[in-house]
Design a protein around this motif. Structure first.
Motif, PDB file in Angstrom:
ATOM      1  N   ASP A  74      32.721  46.343  87.752  1.00 52.07           N
ATOM      2  CA  ASP A  74      32.501  47.099  86.774  1.00 52.07           C
ATOM      3  C   ASP A  74      31.415  48.102  87.295  1.00 52.07           C
ATOM      4  OD1 ASP A  74      33.305  48.342  84.243  1.00 52.07           O
ATOM      5  OD2 ASP A  74      31.730  47.366  83.297  1.00 52.07           O
TER       6      ASP A  74
ATOM      7  N   THR B 247      32.122  52.047  81.872  1.00 54.11           N
ATOM      8  CA  THR B 247      33.353  52.434  81.041  1.00 54.11           C
ATOM      9  C   THR B 247      33.700  54.087  81.634  1.00 54.11           C
ATOM     10  OG1 THR B 247      32.843  51.182  79.108  1.00 54.11           O
ATOM     11  CG2 THR B 247      34.542  53.097  79.076  1.00 54.11           C
TER      12      THR B 247
ATOM     13  N   ASN C 156      41.667  55.574  85.068  1.00 50.58           N
ATOM     14  CA  ASN C 156      40.925  54.324  84.681  1.00 50.58           C
ATOM     15  C   ASN C 156      40.670  53.857  83.472  1.00 50.58           C
ATOM     16  OD1 ASN C 156      39.938  54.070  87.840  1.00 50.58           O
ATOM     17  ND2 ASN C 156      39.358  56.061  87.407  1.00 50.58           N
TER      18      ASN C 156
ATOM     19  N   ASP D  77      40.382  49.941  81.594  1.00 48.71           N
ATOM     20  CA  ASP D  77      40.177  48.933  82.353  1.00 48.71           C
ATOM     21  C   ASP D  77      38.774  48.919  83.026  1.00 48.71           C
ATOM     22  OD1 ASP D  77      40.751  46.812  84.393  1.00 48.71           O
ATOM     23  OD2 ASP D  77      41.902  48.102  85.616  1.00 48.71           O
ATOM     24  N   SER D  78      38.439  47.602  83.358  1.00 51.50           N
ATOM     25  CA  SER D  78      36.978  47.679  84.254  1.00 51.50           C
ATOM     26  C   SER D  78      37.051  48.758  85.578  1.00 51.50           C
ATOM     27  CB  SER D  78      36.439  46.293  84.412  1.00 51.50           C
ATOM     28  OG  SER D  78      36.454  45.384  83.038  1.00 51.50           O
TER      29      SER D  78
ATOM     30  N   ARG E  40      49.181  49.325  84.014  1.00 50.44           N
ATOM     31  CA  ARG E  40      48.204  49.588  82.997  1.00 50.44           C
ATOM     32  C   ARG E  40      48.777  50.500  81.730  1.00 50.44           C
ATOM     33  NH1 ARG E  40      43.754  52.239  87.112  1.00 50.44           N
ATOM     34  NH2 ARG E  40      42.709  50.355  87.752  1.00 50.44           N
TER      35      ARG E  40
ATOM     36  N   PRO F 148      49.107  46.647  79.335  1.00 47.76           N
ATOM     37  CA  PRO F 148      47.485  46.788  79.765  1.00 47.76           C
ATOM     38  C   PRO F 148      46.994  45.367  79.651  1.00 47.76           C
ATOM     39  CG  PRO F 148      47.964  48.187  78.056  1.00 47.76           C
ATOM     40  CD  PRO F 148      49.189  47.717  78.175  1.00 47.76           C
ATOM     41  N   ALA F 149      47.542  44.326  78.998  1.00 43.84           N
ATOM     42  CA  ALA F 149      47.087  42.909  78.937  1.00 43.84           C
ATOM     43  C   ALA F 149      47.011  42.311  80.390  1.00 43.84           C
ATOM     44  CB  ALA F 149      47.666  42.099  77.845  1.00 43.84           C
TER      45      ALA F 149
ATOM     46  N   ARG G 238      44.807  43.598  82.841  1.00 43.83           N
ATOM     47  CA  ARG G 238      43.671  42.910  82.571  1.00 43.83           C
ATOM     48  C   ARG G 238      43.503  41.584  83.484  1.00 43.83           C
ATOM     49  NH1 ARG G 238      43.713  45.938  77.612  1.00 43.83           N
ATOM     50  NH2 ARG G 238      44.315  44.022  76.681  1.00 43.83           N
ATOM     51  N   ARG G 239      44.651  41.044  83.264  1.00 39.69           N
ATOM     52  CA  ARG G 239      44.718  39.504  83.960  1.00 39.69           C
ATOM     53  C   ARG G 239      44.795  39.642  85.483  1.00 39.69           C
ATOM     54  NH1 ARG G 239      50.374  37.074  81.780  1.00 39.69           N
ATOM     55  NH2 ARG G 239      49.564  35.602  83.189  1.00 39.69           N
TER      56      ARG G 239
ATOM     57  N   ARG H 175      43.085  42.013  87.125  1.00 42.84           N
ATOM     58  CA  ARG H 175      41.777  42.325  87.268  1.00 42.84           C
ATOM     59  C   ARG H 175      40.985  41.351  87.499  1.00 42.84           C
ATOM     60  NH1 ARG H 175      40.042  46.279  89.759  1.00 42.84           N
ATOM     61  NH2 ARG H 175      40.821  48.072  87.963  1.00 42.84           N
ATOM     62  N   THR H 176      41.156  40.346  86.561  1.00 46.58           N
ATOM     63  CA  THR H 176      40.165  38.967  86.515  1.00 46.58           C
ATOM     64  C   THR H 176      40.644  38.160  87.677  1.00 46.58           C
ATOM     65  OG1 THR H 176      39.942  39.132  83.969  1.00 46.58           O
ATOM     66  CG2 THR H 176      39.434  37.053  84.992  1.00 46.58           C
TER      67      THR H 176
END
Length: 253
Positions: free
Chosen positions: A134, A138, A144, A147-148, A207, A211-212, A215-216, A218-219
């Motif tokens: 990050d 934001t 972007n 998303d982080s 994205r 989006p969910a 994000r998965r 990204r993690t």
């Protein structure tokens, strides 16, 4: 791309206003004002553009860091002009830096954007020096938002010899692909010398559509790359189809 591609410094006031407008077109937000671009160029920073068929289609802006290396803050290309323009900008940047006695260029890039990772690591030979979670906080631009802002910090040592390319087929997978979603494995990075981590095929489209799942990704990639780095692994290559290849230091020796 059949139209003529020309890369060069942007020195005129009108060029700097055009550069600011191009950045807004690429990112969908006013990230840099023309006055700041003008100032960076005036004090000896790097401001260059790529023209395709005479029209400005790519931009790269950088400034000198405290230790004298060049930090490339922003490089972007209109989506319709991709296909060698980004690489041409980076090679111009390299020659510009060398002419001024600079031996290293740094920049950040999103670890989930496959084409950028492939260009930076595989084609240019930049070294990934750090994972920055990050990094910008934001961000509200069209690329972007939502998303982080994780980034990889790349250092391009301009006189460094190319590194050997390990065989990704021999690597232990930490994160693979399960359709559009990330597939984590139970592999422990500390138990293997050669590792592989997948990226999503198109994070920008994902994205927007899901989006969910984005994000998965990204993690999953963040945890895999940070976990591997903690065990002594370094990114040594990126494959064209979007895999990070990591090697432990003792194996590289």
């Amino acid at each position: 791309m059949t139209e003529t591609l020309v890369v060069g410094e942007l020195t005129a006031v009108a060029d700097h206003h055009d550069a600011a407008e191009l950045i807004t077109r690429i990112w969908g937000a006013r990230l840099l004002e023309a006055g700041l671009i003008r100032t960076i160029a005036h004090v000896g920073g790097y401001v260059a553009g790529a023209r395709v068929g005479g029209e400005l289609a790519g931009i790269s802006i950088g400034f000198f860091a405290g230790d004298g290396h060049l930090h490339s803050h922003i490089t972007g290309v209109l989506p319709g002009a991709r296909g060698g323009v980004g690489q041409a900008l980076k090679r111009h940047q390299r020659e510009w830096a060398r002419a001024r006695g600079v031996r290293a260029i740094s920049w950040t890039f999103d670890p989930l954007v496959t084409r950028n990772a492939y260009l930076n690591v595989h084609r240019l030979g930049a070294r990934v020096a750090a994972y920055l979670p990050d990094f910008y906080g934001t961000m509200a631009d069209a690329i972007n938002a939502g998303d982080s802002s994780d980034r990889l910090y790349a250092v391009w040592e301009l006189d460094r010899a190319p590194r050997p390319r390990p065989d990704v087929s021999a690597a232990t997978v930490l994160v693979g692909r399960d359709g559009p979603a990330p597939a984590r494995t139970a592999a422990a990075p500390g138990e293997h010398d050669l590792l592989a981590v997948a990226m999503p095929e198109d994070i920008l489209a994902l994205r927007a559509a899901d989006p969910a799942t984005a994000r998965r990704w990204r993690t999953a990639v963040r945890e895999a790359l940070l976990g591997a780095a903690a065990c002594g692994h370094e990114i040594v290559d990126v494959t064209r189809d979007g895999w990070y290849v990591l090697c432990r230091e003792r194996q590289r020796e």
